[in-house]
Scaffold this active site. Sequence first.
Site, PDB file in Angstrom:
ATOM      1  N   LYS A 221      40.978  34.045  48.260  1.00 23.19           N
ATOM      2  CA  LYS A 221      40.499  32.986  47.363  1.00 23.19           C
ATOM      3  C   LYS A 221      41.468  31.795  47.404  1.00 23.19           C
ATOM      4  O   LYS A 221      41.053  30.639  47.435  1.00 23.19           O
ATOM      5  CB  LYS A 221      40.346  33.532  45.936  1.00 23.19           C
ATOM      6  CG  LYS A 221      39.131  34.456  45.825  1.00 23.19           C
ATOM      7  CD  LYS A 221      39.127  35.367  44.613  1.00 23.19           C
ATOM      8  CE  LYS A 221      37.983  36.378  44.732  1.00 23.19           C
ATOM      9  NZ  LYS A 221      38.006  37.425  43.716  1.00 23.19           N
TER      10      LYS A 221
ATOM     11  N   GLN B  43      41.381  38.922  38.468  1.00 22.95           N
ATOM     12  CA  GLN B  43      40.897  39.855  39.488  1.00 22.95           C
ATOM     13  C   GLN B  43      40.663  41.236  38.875  1.00 22.95           C
ATOM     14  O   GLN B  43      41.542  41.807  38.248  1.00 22.95           O
ATOM     15  CB  GLN B  43      41.921  39.937  40.637  1.00 22.95           C
ATOM     16  CG  GLN B  43      41.466  40.765  41.814  1.00 22.95           C
ATOM     17  CD  GLN B  43      40.249  40.177  42.523  1.00 22.95           C
ATOM     18  OE1 GLN B  43      40.171  38.979  42.776  1.00 22.95           O
ATOM     19  NE2 GLN B  43      39.268  41.012  42.819  1.00 22.95           N
TER      20      GLN B  43
ATOM     21  N   ASP C 191      34.426  32.691  37.127  1.00 29.99           N
ATOM     22  CA  ASP C 191      33.861  33.978  37.551  1.00 29.99           C
ATOM     23  C   ASP C 191      32.590  34.293  36.760  1.00 29.99           C
ATOM     24  O   ASP C 191      31.850  35.211  37.111  1.00 29.99           O
ATOM     25  CB  ASP C 191      34.908  35.083  37.296  1.00 29.99           C
ATOM     26  CG  ASP C 191      35.135  35.936  38.517  1.00 29.99           C
ATOM     27  OD1 ASP C 191      34.459  35.712  39.530  1.00 29.99           O
ATOM     28  OD2 ASP C 191      35.995  36.830  38.446  1.00 29.99           O
TER      29      ASP C 191
END
Length: 293
Positions: A54, A98, A121
């Site tokens: 990322k 994450q 996200d």
Amino acid sequence: MTAQLIDGKAIAQKVREEVAAEVAIRNAAGKPCPVLATVLVGDRIDSAAYVSSKGKACMELGMESISEHLPLDATQEQVEDLVRKLNADPHVNGILVQLPLPAQINEERVLSLVGIEKDVDGFSPINIGRLAQKGRQPLFVPCTPYGCIYLLEQAGVKIEGANTVVLGRSNIVGMPVALLMISRNATVTVCHSHTRDLPAVIRQADILIAAIGKMEMVRGGWIKPGAAVIDVGINEKPDASKKKGYRLVGDVNFEEAAQVAGWITPVPGGVGPMTIAMLMKNTLQAARIQQGD
Ligand code: NAP
């Protein structure tokens, strides 16, 4: 093969180029560069690899990334303090925690803390709640589900009114993709491990989205002729001819399904590359929102 292949790699590349072009225009106009902060807790090799790719994608697209790393034994308070700090930092546009987090950390509480305007996200309960409510708009849609819909749209598959079967009801793929398909006026059936006679349910699907993590479970004979098949699954199939001893396959038996379906995504090279591309798109969107565009 009769099905048309949906090339996720090429479509993701196009998304990345579009994001990079807009970032370049914004940067040239003197606007601050979009910044993504990633939070990694612990030492999982797969999570570290995802976070690093990322960061690499941000760099390639002219954006900035900040990577925060806490140890495996980090406390709830430490993780929450870090998210609060990133929320308060005006330099940071997007925050990505994450997953999975180590067992001692309450994931729900951490995700609830991510500010809605930085939730690239799309997992904050507010964004998911808005996705679930008629007439409400989330600021961000979770990246893998967003990628699935984007692939369907780019392939020209008609979503409105389509009988859609989603296999899996996880928080990160199955449930949000089902909500997203409903918001696009599809008629959606969500299947899970208690669903009876899965083949019969799948045979009704004009669009099948498989996200169960079961290697090649969906057989060609279960698929309605002409259906669009989006295979989210990533499974390691033993293969002595490969250096690693395995190759990646999806939840759908590709060879069989490709003989019956109208469209199909390969694994790898289908949904996989879309996830990071959509994260980049969301990060740019976060910068736009925060910079008042
Ligand atoms: P997950 O959290 O393990 O959820 C699996 C879901 O599948 C659950 O809802 C489960 O039902 C259901 N299920 C399991 N076995 C089933 C069966 N035999 N019949 C019907 N339903 C069944 O998985 P996930 O995180 O959503 O991931 C799913 C797959 O997508 C994995 O292979 C993962 O690696 C892949 N993935 C890919 C990407 C990407 O970028 N391409 C991103 C995320 C995930 P219950 O709810 O009843 O347990």
